[in-house]
Write an enzyme that holds these catalytic residues in place. Structure first.
Site, short mmCIF file in Angstrom:
data_model
loop_
_atom_site.label_atom_id
_atom_site.label_comp_id
_atom_site.label_asym_id
_atom_site.label_seq_id
_atom_site.Cartn_x
_atom_site.Cartn_y
_atom_site.Cartn_z
N ASP A 59 14.16 -43.76 -0.52
CA ASP A 59 13.22 -45.06 -0.69
C ASP A 59 12.76 -44.68 -2.30
O ASP A 59 12.59 -43.53 -2.52
CB ASP A 59 11.98 -44.62 0.11
CG ASP A 59 10.95 -45.95 0.16
OD1 ASP A 59 11.33 -46.83 -0.70
OD2 ASP A 59 9.76 -45.86 0.67
N ASP B 46 15.00 -51.59 -2.57
CA ASP B 46 14.67 -50.26 -3.11
C ASP B 46 14.51 -49.37 -1.85
O ASP B 46 14.30 -48.11 -2.01
CB ASP B 46 13.22 -50.42 -3.54
CG ASP B 46 12.12 -50.99 -2.39
OD1 ASP B 46 12.43 -51.74 -1.36
OD2 ASP B 46 10.94 -50.63 -2.81
N GLU B 47 15.39 -49.68 -0.70
CA GLU B 47 15.30 -48.48 0.34
C GLU B 47 16.48 -48.71 1.08
O GLU B 47 17.00 -50.12 1.25
CB GLU B 47 14.04 -48.60 1.16
CG GLU B 47 13.60 -49.77 1.83
CD GLU B 47 12.27 -49.75 2.82
OE1 GLU B 47 12.16 -48.49 3.25
OE2 GLU B 47 11.55 -50.50 2.59
#
Length: 359
Positions: A13, A107-108
């Site tokens: 993350d 983003d993860e």
């Protein structure tokens, strides 16, 4: 009987991703409270830097409220093309270790490193190496959670943020979950957590003490899911190709709209954007949904299902327009969106859809 090897799952993350990209690209913003998206008079915050979070600024918060919490807050226009560019660089690093990468957003992502390209038996060391490479090659920090399934890895990645990681070994999973507040369980939202509190369920240990029958009585089909989760049972595989259930485009407006005529003009643009995305990914669908967010931030959706698949902008607009006039608006409108679901394929490449903001 052959036993399956214990899975080694990493959840990576990025730390305050959009805000961190802006601070990286604009050194004058480093160390300052910034909000990506929104403004002090309009819009919604899409992401906040850690400096802004110290004041209570969070994503999905109105710009007005964010500015009220942090007088020195700096608003920055989102640059989703740039975020996607950085995300693709990070994705390439992941793929150096395993092809089993399941992106959740820009983003993860989940990585299954049970069998990996480096032949490294330690998922903890792999996670550390990935985070080091992201920092050295991209310039951003990331956090990671490592465990035996996606559920526990997701919780663990939030444990030592920012720029940290946590490993929950197989023999630690149950005790770790027992000690958590149920609101920390990924997938248990605010409403469900409140309901659990009212039933005397505050921790994982409390949840584990409840029978299947009790949980199913109070939470329906989800009850069995919670029963398994608190025991560390979550067998969902890391899926490189996640099923796309819907594709959407939406716009937040600088000025609230009070007339359906003006809303029609906006819907034309939104339908064009959605059609471009659908054509790019060769997707079509049958169910058109109109999303309306009013000035008081309440939200409404209106849907209709067609007997045939569509992706053409004209058909998207005509159906959205019909939904627009389905009933009277209860207030002025700050956001409109069109989504298409009931798609023509079960397995498609993940479509990452981001909010578009007008400034």
């Amino acid at each position: 009987m052959e036993t399956k090897p214990i899975r080694k799952i990493i959840h990576v993350d990025m730390d305050a991703f959009y805000a961190s990209v802006e601070q990286m690209d604009r050194p004058e913003l480093k160390g300052k409270p910034i909000a990506v998206g929104g403004s002090e008079t309009r819009g919604v915050v899409s992401a906040a830097s850690y400096e802004a979070r110290q004041y209570g600024v969070r994503s999905a918060m109105s710009g007005i409220q964010a500015k009220r919490l942090c007088a020195d807050l700096i608003f920055v226009k989102p640059r989703f093309d740039r975020y996607k560019e950085i995300s693709q660089k990070i994705r390439k690093i992941f793929l150096d270790y395993t092809d089993l990468v399941e992106p959740l957003s820009l983003d993860e992502a989940y990585l299954d490193v049970t069998q990996n390209k480096k032949g490294n038996p330690s998922a903890t060391l792999i996670a550390k190496e990935i985070r080091t490479r992201i920092f050295q090659e991209v310039g951003l920090t990331a956090s990671a959670g490592i465990s035996v399934n996606k559920f526990v890895a997701k919780i663990a990645s939030d444990y030592n943020k920012p720029n940290g990681q946590k490993t929950i070994n197989p023999d630690e999973v149950v005790s770790f979950l027992e000690g958590l507040d149920v609101k920390k369980f990924y997938g248990i939202g605010k409403v469900t957590a409140e309901k659990m509190y009212q039933l005397g369920i505050f921790t994982g240990s409390d949840l584990k003490s409840k029978s299947k029958a009790f949980l199913e009585e109070h939470f329906g089909k989800s009850g069995m899911h919670y029963y398994d989760l608190v025991r560390g049972i979550h067998n969902s595989a890391v899926k490189p190709n996640r099923t796309t259930k819907s594709v959407a485009a939406e716009h937040t407006f600088n000025t609230n709209l009070t007339s359906e005529i003006f809303m029609e003009e906006k819907l034309v643009r939104i339908a064009e954007e959605l059609s471009r995305r659908l054509q790019k990914h060769k997707i079509s669908g049958k169910t058109v949904t109109l999303k309306i967010k009013y000035s008081d931030f309440t939200q409404q959706t209106r849907s209709k299902t067609l007997p045939y698949f569509i992706q053409d902008k004209a058909l998207l607009f005509e159906n959205a327009k019909e939904l627009l006039y389905q009933e009277r608006m209860k207030d002025s409108v700050r956001l409109l969106g069109i989504s298409l679901s009931n798609l023509n394929t079960e397995i498609k490449k993940t479509v990452v859809v981001q909010l578009r903001f007008e400034f």
